[in-house]
Scaffold this motif. Structure first.
Motif, PDB file in Angstrom:
ATOM      1  N   LEU A   1      75.671 -64.665 -53.220  1.00 54.14           N
ATOM      2  CA  LEU A   1      76.619 -64.200 -52.211  1.00 54.14           C
ATOM      3  C   LEU A   1      76.580 -62.679 -52.093  1.00 54.14           C
ATOM      4  CD1 LEU A   1      78.833 -65.439 -50.330  1.00 54.14           C
ATOM      5  CD2 LEU A   1      80.477 -64.759 -52.068  1.00 54.14           C
TER       6      LEU A   1
ATOM      7  N   LEU B   1      84.139 -65.545 -44.621  1.00 53.46           N
ATOM      8  CA  LEU B   1      83.236 -66.626 -45.017  1.00 53.46           C
ATOM      9  C   LEU B   1      83.089 -67.587 -43.856  1.00 53.46           C
ATOM     10  CD1 LEU B   1      84.518 -67.325 -48.643  1.00 53.46           C
ATOM     11  CD2 LEU B   1      82.575 -65.924 -47.929  1.00 53.46           C
TER      12      LEU B   1
ATOM     13  N   ARG C   1      78.508 -68.448 -45.756  1.00 52.99           N
ATOM     14  CA  ARG C   1      77.745 -67.261 -45.384  1.00 52.99           C
ATOM     15  C   ARG C   1      78.717 -66.086 -45.252  1.00 52.99           C
ATOM     16  NH1 ARG C   1      75.945 -65.434 -40.162  1.00 52.99           N
ATOM     17  NH2 ARG C   1      76.757 -67.372 -39.295  1.00 52.99           N
ATOM     18  N   PRO C   2      78.573 -65.052 -46.098  1.00 59.10           N
ATOM     19  CA  PRO C   2      79.503 -63.913 -46.013  1.00 59.10           C
ATOM     20  C   PRO C   2      79.212 -63.079 -44.772  1.00 59.10           C
ATOM     21  CG  PRO C   2      77.816 -63.463 -47.640  1.00 59.10           C
ATOM     22  CD  PRO C   2      77.592 -64.879 -47.175  1.00 59.10           C
TER      23      PRO C   2
END
Length: 573
Positions: free
Chosen positions: A122, A150, A161-162
């Motif tokens: 991440l 997110l 997916r940040p």
């Protein structure tokens, strides 16, 4: 709903932060060529409306307009895209893509820390976003979990997916008007040491924030904590982070290198992303020996950034250096040293004009440096119309007058006796003129003279009384000051319906009367008296009815009696 500009319509707030409020909005029409994304009507977007103190700062507004192209071209899969910028009066807003997902801070509080592999992957994506922004000369300076959204399903941590946001806010907030109030732009728990000390900042501050974020993802808390912001800053400057027990050694090597106090020893964002992916492959359960060995040697991948991106708008290098004493240069024959680094700052010798203190005193024919301009030519130094030795210089008088004009007018209460508007002039009656003697009627010749036009501006002399000086009535004593009225109590009737107060009073009296009647009926012998009275009324009514019937029958019987007697009586014996 509230319109923003001519193309967007705010629907509901999604969250509030230190720099503004994020709204869910809807696009009413397609944006023009000035926007990065035209969009289509009905599309849902996110709009961040900046706070009033930011919108009212002219430096922020100018930076907002100047950085439009930089903010709109900042695109990356892990960066929330800025679609448009809106300037409407004192309102500044950024139109962004709407991410339907929680921020990383709320996700951590609800689900707990990440595993070392998930935290490394991440953070690697966040480092990719930082590398792309640094390539465009944009430094975030406020990297924290609350600024990471997110995207994806919360049930599948691997699919999250940040999305890094607030790039534009961090860039716009760096204005001279705000940096005078705040010594740094950022959050104390995630601020770099050079930001806390006010030193020049580069892209290394984002790498420091990424290290703190990675530490928090694994442990659930930042490495430095404290009760106040000052304690947090002091720990960032002096303390070294301690390795937790659940952090693998390769991952701790990355965290320790990112949290170096010297920004020159921190890796670049690109090297950080590469190192984190190497660590994630080497510490997993399915890692091969080669991958584990590469993870143990991750320090070789964490090379420092040779050309870090500086934060724009800062003072150049050396601007904060202390003032140095200029070296003194002695003259030949004076015996003074050619260079003395410890000597005090020397003053230039004063050179006067002609006279006792003229050029012969200083050894130079150049004119003396004067603070104020010289006296006008022909003005005597102490006589005539010019100022004397004790009088102020004419330029001093002008400066004092200008300073008095710039002073604000002070509002003070005025005594009624000194108020000229309350004094009414009272004129005395003019003295009576003596009666004029009767004059004979004018002769024809005199009448003709009177009919001739008189010369202009040459009136005939007349005997007028001398004007009396105007006298004013003596000032009246001040009227007694009235006591201020008590503030009017606000009633509970905001509509102020005429007559409603009287109606409410009547209704209240009726209610009180009904309550009294109920109490009297239940707690007094009034019901018995009522029954007795009703029985007496029934008896009286029956007696009256019987008497009326008897009288009616008696009247009918009287009518049936014969009225005519017989004329002859029957014969008797």
């Amino acid at each position: 709903m509230r319109p923003v500009g001519s193309k967007y319509l705010l629907e509901e707030p999604l969250g509030r932060g230190a720099t503004g409020t994020v709204w869910r909005a809807r696009q009413r029409e397609a944006a023009g060529a000035e926007a990065a994304v035209a969009g289509h009507p009905g599309e849902t977007v996110a709009i961040k409306v900046l706070k009033e103190e930011l919108a009212s700062d002219p430096d922020v507004v100018m930076r907002f307009l100047r950085e439009r192209s930089v903010l709109l071209r900042l695109t990356h899969p892990n960066i929330v895209r800025t679609r448009d910028l809106v300037v409407e009066g004192e309102l500044l807003a950024l139109v962004m893509d709407l991410i339907d997902g929680p921020d990383l801070d709320r996700y951590l509080r609800q689900n707990g820390p990440f595993s070392p592999v998930a935290a490394a992957l991440l953070t690697a994506q966040i480092a990719d976003a930082l590398a792309a922004s640094h390539a465009d000369d944009v430094v975030h300076r406020d990297l924290k979990p609350a600024n990471v959204l997110l995207a994806g399903s919360e049930d599948d941590p691997a699919g999250l997916r940040p999305m890094l946001t607030d790039f534009g806010i961090a860039r716009l907030a760096d204005s001279p008007g705000l940096t005078r109030t705040h010594e740094f732009v950022g959050t104390p728990a995630y601020v770099a040491p050079e930001s806390a000390e006010g030193r020049p900042q580069t892209s290394a501050v984002d790498v420091y924030g990424a290290g703190i974020l990675l530490y928090e993802l694994v442990t659930g808390r930042p490495p430095f904590g404290g009760g106040t912001a000052l304690e947090l800053l002091q720990r960032h400057l002096t303390e070294e982070p301690q390795r937790p027990g659940n952090v693998p050694l390769p991952l701790w090597t990355v965290i320790e290198r990112c949290l170096r106090k010297n920004p020159g020893e921190r890796p670049s964002a690109e090297n950080l992303a590469r190192a984190l992916r190497t660590v994630a492959e080497g510490i997993g359960v399915h890692a091969t020996p080669a991958q584990a060995e590469a993870a143990m040697g991750v320090a070789a991948l964490l090379g420092p950034d040779p050309s870090p991106t500086p934060v724009p708008g800062q003072a150049p290098a050396g601007a904060s250096d202390p003032t140095q004493v200029l070296p003194t240069t002695g003259r030949p024959g004076d015996g003074a040293p050619a260079y003395d680094p410890d000597a005090a700052t020397s003053f230039l010798p004063h050179v006067g004009g002609p006279g006792p203190g003229g050029p012969g005193r200083g050894g130079s024919d150049e004119g003396a440096t004067q603070v104020m301009p010289s006296m006008p030519p022909g003005t005597p130094p102490g006589g005539g119309d010019g100022p004397g030795p004790e009088e102020p210089h004419p330029w001093q008088t002008q400066l004092r007058a200008a300073r008095d004009r710039n002073e604000q007018t002070q509002i003070q209460p005025l005594d009624p006796e000194q108020d000229p508007l309350r004094r009414r002039p009272q004129r005395r009656p003019a003295p009576q003129q003596p009666p004029q003697q009767h004059q004979p009627p004018p002769q024809p010749r005199q009448r003709a003279r009177q009919q001739q036009p008189q010369q202009p501006y040459a009136p005939a002399p007349q005997h007028r009384p001398e004007p009396q000086p105007q006298r004013y009535e003596p000032p009246r004593p001040p009227a007694p000051r009235r006591e201020p009225r008590p503030p009017r109590q606000r009633t509970s009737n905001p509509m102020r319906i005429p007559g409603l107060g009287c109606l409410k009073g009547c209704l209240f009296m009726v209610l009180v009367f009904v309550l009294i009647c109920v109490l009297v009926w239940n707690f007094t012998p009034l019901p018995e008296w009522w029954d007795q009275g009703r029985q007496f009324w029934e008896d009286t009514k029956d007696w009256v009815g019987e008497a009326w019937t008897w009288m009616t029958e008696f009247g009918n019987a009287a009518e049936e009696l014969p009225t005519d007697l017989p004329s002859e009586l029957p014969a008797g014996n």
